[in-house]
Design a protein around this motif. Structure first.
Motif, PDB file in Angstrom:
ATOM      1  N   SER A  39      34.787  43.137  42.574  1.00  0.00           N
ATOM      2  CA  SER A  39      33.942  43.081  41.187  1.00  0.00           C
ATOM      3  C   SER A  39      35.072  42.688  40.149  1.00  0.00           C
ATOM      4  O   SER A  39      34.870  41.949  39.269  1.00  0.00           O
ATOM      5  N   LEU A  40      36.295  43.498  40.481  1.00  0.00           N
ATOM      6  CA  LEU A  40      37.498  43.441  39.224  1.00  0.00           C
ATOM      7  C   LEU A  40      37.834  41.918  39.500  1.00  0.00           C
ATOM      8  O   LEU A  40      38.180  41.198  38.189  1.00  0.00           O
ATOM      9  N   SER A  41      37.831  41.020  40.481  1.00  0.00           N
ATOM     10  CA  SER A  41      38.547  39.889  40.527  1.00  0.00           C
ATOM     11  C   SER A  41      37.776  38.824  40.009  1.00  0.00           C
ATOM     12  O   SER A  41      38.288  37.641  39.968  1.00  0.00           O
ATOM     13  N   THR A  42      36.459  39.155  39.588  1.00  0.00           N
ATOM     14  CA  THR A  42      35.331  38.205  39.021  1.00  0.00           C
ATOM     15  C   THR A  42      35.780  37.881  37.544  1.00  0.00           C
ATOM     16  O   THR A  42      35.459  37.076  36.867  1.00  0.00           O
ATOM     17  N   LEU A  43      36.518  38.701  36.677  1.00  0.00           N
ATOM     18  CA  LEU A  43      37.000  38.862  35.365  1.00  0.00           C
ATOM     19  C   LEU A  43      37.824  37.912  35.162  1.00  0.00           C
ATOM     20  O   LEU A  43      38.724  37.504  35.861  1.00  0.00           O
ATOM     21  N   ASP A  44      37.826  37.279  33.845  1.00  0.00           N
ATOM     22  CA  ASP A  44      38.663  36.445  33.407  1.00  0.00           C
ATOM     23  C   ASP A  44      39.971  37.083  32.708  1.00  0.00           C
ATOM     24  O   ASP A  44      39.891  38.423  32.744  1.00  0.00           O
ATOM     25  N   ASP A  45      40.747  36.491  32.188  1.00  0.00           N
ATOM     26  CA  ASP A  45      42.128  37.199  31.824  1.00  0.00           C
ATOM     27  C   ASP A  45      41.811  38.011  30.535  1.00  0.00           C
ATOM     28  O   ASP A  45      42.282  39.319  30.627  1.00  0.00           O
ATOM     29  N   GLU A  46      40.974  37.609  29.588  1.00  0.00           N
ATOM     30  CA  GLU A  46      40.521  38.633  28.394  1.00  0.00           C
ATOM     31  C   GLU A  46      39.669  39.771  29.007  1.00  0.00           C
ATOM     32  O   GLU A  46      39.975  40.955  28.502  1.00  0.00           O
ATOM     33  N   GLY A  47      38.984  39.572  30.071  1.00  0.00           N
ATOM     34  CA  GLY A  47      38.134  41.004  30.519  1.00  0.00           C
ATOM     35  C   GLY A  47      38.974  41.742  31.114  1.00  0.00           C
ATOM     36  O   GLY A  47      39.020  42.934  31.197  1.00  0.00           O
ATOM     37  N   ARG A  48      39.876  41.129  32.037  1.00  0.00           N
ATOM     38  CA  ARG A  48      40.898  42.172  32.631  1.00  0.00           C
ATOM     39  C   ARG A  48      41.664  42.878  31.724  1.00  0.00           C
ATOM     40  O   ARG A  48      41.772  44.160  31.840  1.00  0.00           O
ATOM     41  N   VAL A  80      47.930  48.594  45.612  1.00  0.00           N
ATOM     42  CA  VAL A  80      47.087  47.881  46.977  1.00  0.00           C
ATOM     43  C   VAL A  80      48.414  46.996  47.496  1.00  0.00           C
ATOM     44  O   VAL A  80      48.771  45.943  46.570  1.00  0.00           O
ATOM     45  N   SER A  81      48.757  46.850  48.774  1.00  0.00           N
ATOM     46  CA  SER A  81      49.280  45.939  49.423  1.00  0.00           C
ATOM     47  C   SER A  81      48.520  45.466  50.730  1.00  0.00           C
ATOM     48  O   SER A  81      47.695  46.137  51.064  1.00  0.00           O
ATOM     49  N   GLY A  82      48.739  44.278  51.149  1.00  0.00           N
ATOM     50  CA  GLY A  82      48.135  43.910  52.436  1.00  0.00           C
ATOM     51  C   GLY A  82      47.443  42.653  52.470  1.00  0.00           C
ATOM     52  O   GLY A  82      47.620  41.788  51.462  1.00  0.00           O
ATOM     53  N   PRO A  83      46.484  42.478  53.118  1.00  0.00           N
ATOM     54  CA  PRO A  83      45.698  41.263  53.379  1.00  0.00           C
ATOM     55  C   PRO A  83      44.662  40.747  51.904  1.00  0.00           C
ATOM     56  O   PRO A  83      44.743  41.612  51.338  1.00  0.00           O
ATOM     57  N   HIS A  84      44.244  39.735  52.276  1.00  0.00           N
ATOM     58  CA  HIS A  84      43.393  39.281  51.244  1.00  0.00           C
ATOM     59  C   HIS A  84      41.880  39.368  51.843  1.00  0.00           C
ATOM     60  O   HIS A  84      41.627  39.212  52.729  1.00  0.00           O
ATOM     61  N   LEU A  85      41.035  39.629  50.636  1.00  0.00           N
ATOM     62  CA  LEU A  85      39.613  39.454  51.363  1.00  0.00           C
ATOM     63  C   LEU A  85      39.237  38.013  51.483  1.00  0.00           C
ATOM     64  O   LEU A  85      40.093  37.193  51.307  1.00  0.00           O
ATOM     65  N   ALA A  86      37.953  37.712  52.235  1.00  0.00           N
ATOM     66  CA  ALA A  86      37.703  36.791  52.268  1.00  0.00           C
ATOM     67  C   ALA A  86      37.567  35.594  51.093  1.00  0.00           C
ATOM     68  O   ALA A  86      37.244  36.300  50.084  1.00  0.00           O
ATOM     69  N   ALA A  87      37.537  34.659  51.168  1.00  0.00           N
ATOM     70  CA  ALA A  87      37.597  33.448  50.097  1.00  0.00           C
ATOM     71  C   ALA A  87      38.746  33.552  49.321  1.00  0.00           C
ATOM     72  O   ALA A  87      38.534  33.349  47.986  1.00  0.00           O
ATOM     73  N   GLY A  88      40.000  34.215  49.693  1.00  0.00           N
ATOM     74  CA  GLY A  88      41.186  34.301  48.913  1.00  0.00           C
ATOM     75  C   GLY A  88      41.195  35.336  47.593  1.00  0.00           C
ATOM     76  O   GLY A  88      41.746  35.019  47.044  1.00  0.00           O
ATOM     77  N   VAL A  89      40.391  36.422  47.923  1.00  0.00           N
ATOM     78  CA  VAL A  89      40.264  37.139  46.704  1.00  0.00           C
ATOM     79  C   VAL A  89      41.263  38.419  47.206  1.00  0.00           C
ATOM     80  O   VAL A  89      41.227  38.964  48.109  1.00  0.00           O
ATOM     81  N   ALA A  90      42.325  38.521  46.402  1.00  0.00           N
ATOM     82  CA  ALA A  90      43.397  39.496  46.626  1.00  0.00           C
ATOM     83  C   ALA A  90      42.987  40.783  46.548  1.00  0.00           C
ATOM     84  O   ALA A  90      42.201  41.253  45.603  1.00  0.00           O
ATOM     85  N   LEU A  91      43.535  41.693  47.373  1.00  0.00           N
ATOM     86  CA  LEU A  91      43.246  42.994  47.439  1.00  0.00           C
ATOM     87  C   LEU A  91      44.314  43.749  46.335  1.00  0.00           C
ATOM     88  O   LEU A  91      44.891  44.864  46.608  1.00  0.00           O
ATOM     89  N   THR A  92      44.531  43.212  45.202  1.00  0.00           N
ATOM     90  CA  THR A  92      45.379  43.615  44.096  1.00  0.00           C
ATOM     91  C   THR A  92      44.790  43.470  43.063  1.00  0.00           C
ATOM     92  O   THR A  92      43.800  42.409  42.452  1.00  0.00           O
ATOM     93  N   TRP A  93      45.241  44.300  41.882  1.00  0.00           N
ATOM     94  CA  TRP A  93      44.882  44.033  40.491  1.00  0.00           C
ATOM     95  C   TRP A  93      45.553  43.166  39.634  1.00  0.00           C
ATOM     96  O   TRP A  93      46.841  43.754  39.632  1.00  0.00           O
ATOM     97  N   PRO A  94      45.237  42.069  39.056  1.00  0.00           N
ATOM     98  CA  PRO A  94      45.982  41.278  38.453  1.00  0.00           C
ATOM     99  C   PRO A  94      46.520  42.213  37.044  1.00  0.00           C
ATOM    100  O   PRO A  94      45.762  42.571  36.457  1.00  0.00           O
ATOM    101  N   VAL A  95      47.793  42.086  36.802  1.00  0.00           N
ATOM    102  CA  VAL A  95      48.607  42.541  35.589  1.00  0.00           C
ATOM    103  C   VAL A  95      49.130  41.480  34.787  1.00  0.00           C
ATOM    104  O   VAL A  95      49.483  40.540  35.351  1.00  0.00           O
TER     105      VAL A  95
END
Length: 389
Positions: free
Chosen positions: A317-326, A374-389
């Motif tokens: 859910s978090l990964s779908t946001l654009d920079d402004e939303g994040r 969070v560290s480790g692998p990525h979700l399917a479709a290249g969604v990273a398991l990290t929160w972009p800062v």
């Protein structure tokens, strides 16, 4: 050829369902699913295979593979959806939303009083008691026939769609299609039909099939013309406690709410934001914790007793946001009052924030997901398991 049990387990995990959830969706007992997955039962009945395929919402190719693995010839199956689970046939706490969504689909145009539904612009022309009403704009051939249920991962979008589809089929006689958007569904133009999908549908379907309705379950609106967005929020306190107790009784049938644990039960649903998936997984801990001890654990880390699947769903859910939303969400997570804006509306539609009096607040679980390293692998479709800062 893969064994039936192995293939069933792969599809179930891929759909993010527990054995209990699949049992509820498919009208098959948990024991039957357990026996199939562990190989104790190797020759399922044709009806069982059909119900499991419907509950998993498999496409035609995957359905045929499952039928073949079960020793059944592939073929066209009935359109009946999995029946809703729960007492009296209604999912706990979603009675108003289910009725509103059913009314939207059967009336073929927006109706007054449907809680939370908006047009694609997100405007709500009128409010009664804080609940939005659906737009009554003039309709073209497709307007009002595409409804997107939005909300944070784990809020119950698919479960609501299943409930409504079952109601349309069993009470109204509609045909129900569970079909991925990548393939062209076979629509019978002689009867009312609802297509339920978690993919962006081809808008030409509505032009070509005038008796078709489409319900999309998604983290965010599709942006297609004529779309009506139906934001699905977390459960209210009373409904959340009822749902929590429903799940608790599956692992502790003798558990009873009483004055001594009432405050802890309410604290649990607050810490978990009334999010149905979180409540279900937390209920499993009642086997080893009292409500008071579980609440203490939640207060130190609300994501602690939840599943990896729910964690991934929140991060998706978090990964779908654009920079402004994040950026806005990060500020809100730190307690800043960000006021009213289009990005704020977008966060509300996605179910990441909610109104709390005159202010907006980030869901507790979302805040924890934002802050959790969070560290480790990525979700399917290249969604990273990290929160972009």
């Amino acid at each position: 050829m893969r064994e039936f049990g192995e293939l069933l387990r792969t599809h179930r995990i891929g759909a993010g369902l527990t054995q209990q959830q699949l049992a509820d969706f498919a009208m098959v007992s948990v024991r039957a699913i357990r026996d199939l997955e562990c190989g104790r039962t190797r020759s399922p009945r044709a009806e069982t295979v059909r119900l499991l395929a419907e509950g998993l919402r498999l496409d035609e190719g995957s359905r045929a593979d499952l039928q073949q693995a079960g020793g059944r010839a592939a073929g066209r199956t009935a359109v009946a959806p999995p029946a809703p689970a729960g007492s009296s046939g209604v999912i706990v706490g979603r009675e108003a939303e289910a009725a509103a969504l059913t009314a939207l689909l059967t009336e073929g145009r927006p109706g007054v009083g449907a809680p939370g539904a908006r047009d694609v612009s997100g405007r709500v022309p009128e409010a009664r008691g804080g609940a939005g009403v659906v737009f009554g704009a003039p309709l073209d051939r497709t307007s009002g026939r595409l409804i997107t249920i939005t909300g944070v991962g784990g809020v119950g979008k698919t479960r609501l769609a299943l409930e409504v589809a079952g109601d349309l089929h069993f009470r109204h006689g509609w045909s129900v299609l569970w079909h991925p958007a990548q393939a062209s569904p076979s629509v019978d133009d002689e009867q009312n039909t609802v297509l339920v999908t978690d993919q962006r549908p081809d808008p030409r379907l509505l032009e070509e099939h005038p008796r078709l309705r489409i319900v999309v379950t998604a983290l965010a609106p599709t942006g297609l013309p004529g779309e009506h967005v139906f934001p699905l929020g977390a459960l209210g306190d009373d409904a959340a406690v009822r749902l929590l107790l429903t799940h608790v009784h599956r692992v502790r049938p003798a558990f009873k709410p009483e004055p001594a644990n009432q405050a802890a039960l309410m604290g649990l649903v607050h810490e978990l934001d009334g999010l149905p998936s979180a409540l279900e997984f937390a209920a499993g801990w009642f086997m080893v914790y009292s409500p008071q001890h579980l609440l203490e654990r939640l207060r130190s880390n609300p994501l602690d007793p939840t599943s990896a699947h729910l964690r991934d769903a929140l991060r998706r859910s978090l990964s779908t946001l654009d920079d402004e939303g994040r950026e806005l969400l990060a500020r809100l997570a730190e307690g800043e009052d960000a006021g009213h804006s289009a990005p704020m509306r977008d966060l509300c539609v996605r179910g990441l924030v909610r109104r709390a009096g005159p202010r907006y607040e980030v869901l507790n679980l979302v805040r924890a997901a934002v802050r959790e390293p969070v560290s480790g692998p990525h979700l399917a479709a290249g969604v990273a398991l990290t929160w972009p800062v």
